[in-house]
Scaffold this motif. Structure first.
Motif, PDB file in Angstrom:
ATOM      1  N   ILE A  56       0.801  -1.237   0.000  1.00  0.00           N
ATOM      2  CA  ILE A  56       0.000   0.000   0.000  1.00  0.00           C
ATOM      3  C   ILE A  56       0.832   1.285   0.000  1.00  0.00           C
ATOM      4  O   ILE A  56       0.309   2.342   0.337  1.00  0.00           O
ATOM      5  CB  ILE A  56      -1.022   0.010   1.153  1.00  0.00           C
ATOM      6  CG1 ILE A  56      -0.343  -0.105   2.494  1.00  0.00           C
ATOM      7  CG2 ILE A  56      -2.055  -1.070   0.971  1.00  0.00           C
ATOM      8  CD1 ILE A  56      -1.287   0.053   3.666  1.00  0.00           C
ATOM      9  N   THR A  57       2.092   1.188  -0.373  1.00  0.00           N
ATOM     10  CA  THR A  57       2.900   2.391  -0.575  1.00  0.00           C
ATOM     11  C   THR A  57       3.606   2.264  -1.918  1.00  0.00           C
ATOM     12  O   THR A  57       3.511   1.237  -2.586  1.00  0.00           O
ATOM     13  CB  THR A  57       3.956   2.597   0.546  1.00  0.00           C
ATOM     14  OG1 THR A  57       5.042   1.693   0.345  1.00  0.00           O
ATOM     15  CG2 THR A  57       3.361   2.427   1.940  1.00  0.00           C
ATOM     16  N   ASP A  58       4.339   3.281  -2.282  1.00  0.00           N
ATOM     17  CA  ASP A  58       5.080   3.243  -3.545  1.00  0.00           C
ATOM     18  C   ASP A  58       6.472   2.645  -3.383  1.00  0.00           C
ATOM     19  O   ASP A  58       7.301   2.715  -4.286  1.00  0.00           O
ATOM     20  CB  ASP A  58       5.167   4.643  -4.144  1.00  0.00           C
ATOM     21  CG  ASP A  58       5.899   5.633  -3.241  1.00  0.00           C
ATOM     22  OD1 ASP A  58       6.262   5.277  -2.090  1.00  0.00           O
ATOM     23  OD2 ASP A  58       6.112   6.777  -3.680  1.00  0.00           O
ATOM     24  N   THR A  59       6.729   2.019  -2.252  1.00  0.00           N
ATOM     25  CA  THR A  59       8.033   1.418  -1.976  1.00  0.00           C
ATOM     26  C   THR A  59       8.216   0.148  -2.802  1.00  0.00           C
ATOM     27  O   THR A  59       7.283  -0.641  -2.953  1.00  0.00           O
ATOM     28  CB  THR A  59       8.144   1.082  -0.472  1.00  0.00           C
ATOM     29  OG1 THR A  59       7.900   2.263   0.277  1.00  0.00           O
ATOM     30  CG2 THR A  59       9.512   0.525  -0.123  1.00  0.00           C
ATOM     31  N   SER A  60       9.425  -0.059  -3.295  1.00  0.00           N
ATOM     32  CA  SER A  60       9.753  -1.247  -4.091  1.00  0.00           C
ATOM     33  C   SER A  60      10.760  -2.116  -3.325  1.00  0.00           C
ATOM     34  O   SER A  60      11.360  -1.675  -2.336  1.00  0.00           O
ATOM     35  CB  SER A  60      10.366  -0.832  -5.426  1.00  0.00           C
ATOM     36  OG  SER A  60      11.638  -0.228  -5.205  1.00  0.00           O
ATOM     37  N   VAL A  61      10.959  -3.306  -3.824  1.00  0.00           N
ATOM     38  CA  VAL A  61      11.994  -4.187  -3.269  1.00  0.00           C
ATOM     39  C   VAL A  61      13.354  -3.498  -3.362  1.00  0.00           C
ATOM     40  O   VAL A  61      14.149  -3.549  -2.418  1.00  0.00           O
ATOM     41  CB  VAL A  61      11.990  -5.558  -3.982  1.00  0.00           C
ATOM     42  CG1 VAL A  61      13.234  -6.360  -3.633  1.00  0.00           C
ATOM     43  CG2 VAL A  61      10.728  -6.336  -3.624  1.00  0.00           C
ATOM     44  N   ALA A  62      13.617  -2.827  -4.465  1.00  0.00           N
ATOM     45  CA  ALA A  62      14.894  -2.109  -4.630  1.00  0.00           C
ATOM     46  C   ALA A  62      15.057  -1.047  -3.545  1.00  0.00           C
ATOM     47  O   ALA A  62      16.165  -0.849  -3.015  1.00  0.00           O
ATOM     48  CB  ALA A  62      14.986  -1.484  -6.020  1.00  0.00           C
ATOM     49  N   ASP A  63      13.977  -0.364  -3.188  1.00  0.00           N
ATOM     50  CA  ASP A  63      14.035   0.636  -2.112  1.00  0.00           C
ATOM     51  C   ASP A  63      14.416  -0.028  -0.787  1.00  0.00           C
ATOM     52  O   ASP A  63      15.213   0.522  -0.017  1.00  0.00           O
ATOM     53  CB  ASP A  63      12.691   1.346  -1.946  1.00  0.00           C
ATOM     54  CG  ASP A  63      12.299   2.189  -3.142  1.00  0.00           C
ATOM     55  OD1 ASP A  63      13.194   2.708  -3.836  1.00  0.00           O
ATOM     56  OD2 ASP A  63      11.079   2.318  -3.381  1.00  0.00           O
ATOM     57  N   LEU A  64      13.840  -1.200  -0.528  1.00  0.00           N
ATOM     58  CA  LEU A  64      14.154  -1.916   0.713  1.00  0.00           C
ATOM     59  C   LEU A  64      15.622  -2.346   0.723  1.00  0.00           C
ATOM     60  O   LEU A  64      16.292  -2.262   1.760  1.00  0.00           O
ATOM     61  CB  LEU A  64      13.230  -3.120   0.890  1.00  0.00           C
ATOM     62  CG  LEU A  64      11.748  -2.806   1.074  1.00  0.00           C
ATOM     63  CD1 LEU A  64      10.936  -4.100   1.168  1.00  0.00           C
ATOM     64  CD2 LEU A  64      11.508  -1.928   2.297  1.00  0.00           C
ATOM     65  N   GLU A  65      16.108  -2.789  -0.409  1.00  0.00           N
ATOM     66  CA  GLU A  65      17.526  -3.169  -0.512  1.00  0.00           C
ATOM     67  C   GLU A  65      18.423  -1.977  -0.201  1.00  0.00           C
ATOM     68  O   GLU A  65      19.410  -2.100   0.538  1.00  0.00           O
ATOM     69  CB  GLU A  65      17.830  -3.730  -1.899  1.00  0.00           C
ATOM     70  CG  GLU A  65      17.185  -5.076  -2.146  1.00  0.00           C
ATOM     71  CD  GLU A  65      17.241  -5.518  -3.609  1.00  0.00           C
ATOM     72  OE1 GLU A  65      17.462  -4.659  -4.504  1.00  0.00           O
ATOM     73  OE2 GLU A  65      17.051  -6.730  -3.843  1.00  0.00           O
ATOM     74  N   LYS A  66      18.076  -0.805  -0.759  1.00  0.00           N
ATOM     75  CA  LYS A  66      18.864   0.411  -0.506  1.00  0.00           C
ATOM     76  C   LYS A  66      18.853   0.810   0.961  1.00  0.00           C
ATOM     77  O   LYS A  66      19.815   1.408   1.453  1.00  0.00           O
ATOM     78  CB  LYS A  66      18.338   1.569  -1.365  1.00  0.00           C
ATOM     79  CG  LYS A  66      18.648   1.440  -2.825  1.00  0.00           C
ATOM     80  CD  LYS A  66      18.022   2.588  -3.609  1.00  0.00           C
ATOM     81  CE  LYS A  66      18.021   2.286  -5.079  1.00  0.00           C
ATOM     82  NZ  LYS A  66      17.195   3.207  -5.849  1.00  0.00           N
ATOM     83  N   LEU A  67      17.755   0.500   1.658  1.00  0.00           N
ATOM     84  CA  LEU A  67      17.656   0.806   3.096  1.00  0.00           C
ATOM     85  C   LEU A  67      18.501  -0.136   3.948  1.00  0.00           C
ATOM     86  O   LEU A  67      18.664   0.095   5.140  1.00  0.00           O
ATOM     87  CB  LEU A  67      16.205   0.681   3.567  1.00  0.00           C
ATOM     88  CG  LEU A  67      15.267   1.819   3.259  1.00  0.00           C
ATOM     89  CD1 LEU A  67      13.842   1.424   3.627  1.00  0.00           C
ATOM     90  CD2 LEU A  67      15.675   3.065   4.028  1.00  0.00           C
ATOM     91  N   ILE A  77       8.711 -10.198   3.668  1.00  0.00           N
ATOM     92  CA  ILE A  77       7.758  -9.133   3.336  1.00  0.00           C
ATOM     93  C   ILE A  77       7.030  -9.478   2.034  1.00  0.00           C
ATOM     94  O   ILE A  77       5.800  -9.344   1.948  1.00  0.00           O
ATOM     95  CB  ILE A  77       8.473  -7.767   3.239  1.00  0.00           C
ATOM     96  CG1 ILE A  77       9.013  -7.356   4.619  1.00  0.00           C
ATOM     97  CG2 ILE A  77       7.530  -6.700   2.680  1.00  0.00           C
ATOM     98  CD1 ILE A  77      10.011  -6.208   4.581  1.00  0.00           C
ATOM     99  N   VAL A  78       7.766  -9.947   1.049  1.00  0.00           N
ATOM    100  CA  VAL A  78       7.140 -10.343  -0.222  1.00  0.00           C
ATOM    101  C   VAL A  78       6.144 -11.482   0.017  1.00  0.00           C
ATOM    102  O   VAL A  78       5.050 -11.494  -0.552  1.00  0.00           O
ATOM    103  CB  VAL A  78       8.214 -10.734  -1.259  1.00  0.00           C
ATOM    104  CG1 VAL A  78       7.595 -11.413  -2.484  1.00  0.00           C
ATOM    105  CG2 VAL A  78       9.020  -9.502  -1.669  1.00  0.00           C
ATOM    106  N   SER A  79       6.497 -12.412   0.895  1.00  0.00           N
ATOM    107  CA  SER A  79       5.609 -13.554   1.146  1.00  0.00           C
ATOM    108  C   SER A  79       4.297 -13.158   1.809  1.00  0.00           C
ATOM    109  O   SER A  79       3.302 -13.865   1.665  1.00  0.00           O
ATOM    110  CB  SER A  79       6.325 -14.622   1.985  1.00  0.00           C
ATOM    111  OG  SER A  79       6.320 -14.314   3.364  1.00  0.00           O
TER     112      SER A  79
END
Length: 155
Positions: A56-67, A77-79
């Motif tokens: 429900i946000t515009d966050t992507s997996v790539a954003d999580l990796e960068k964090l 989280i994906v699961s």
């Protein structure tokens, strides 16, 4: 690597102003889920507080990796993130297949059941709501919890 505190701050910022299905701030549920996962360690708490971030946000997996979110946490989280048009129990089975995802999904389901119980007890729900959609959701969450608890789990 991301800390619980940094993940919490990120979740608060990303979910600002969002309400859940019951009209309360969505972040409140994520905080309860995070706390329910305390005994399973920091990374389970990070997965819990970020469990809605991809849905429900515009966050992507790539954003999580960068964090600095570790791969195992991203996978959890994906699961617990439903895919578009995915049937509910297909999604539950997918979460069940990931050890941390299963813990997070169980915490989410238990939180939803507790929210329904709170609303039943405080008079928030009308009889029609209790007998309709809310009862449907309650039954769904109970079946999901039974499935998720079928095997003793730990992170």
């Amino acid at each position: 690597m991301i800390t619980v505190a940094n993940a919490t701050i990120f979740a608060i910022e990303k979910h600002e102003g969002q309400l859940d299905n019951f009209g309360v701030p969505y972040i409140d549920s994520l905080m309860r889920v995070r706390e329910a996962l305390y005994e399973h360690g920091d990374m389970a708490q990070v997965a819990g507080v970020l469990s809605g971030i991809l849905r429900i946000t515009d966050t992507s997996v790539a954003d999580l990796e960068k964090l600095g979110v570790p791969t195992v946490v991203i996978d959890a989280i994906v699961s617990v993130t439903p895919k578009p048009s995915e049937e509910y129990f297909t999604y539950i089975r997918r979460a069940f297949a990931h050890s941390m995802g299963r813990l997070v999904m169980l915490a989410i389901v238990n939180d939803r059941l507790a929210a329904i119980e709170r609303m039943n007890n405080d008079g928030t729900l009308t009889k029609e709501e209790r007998d309709g959609e809310v009862e449907f959701l309650r039954g769904r969450y109970i079946r999901a919890r039974e499935f998720l608890e079928a095997v003793k789990i730990s992170a």
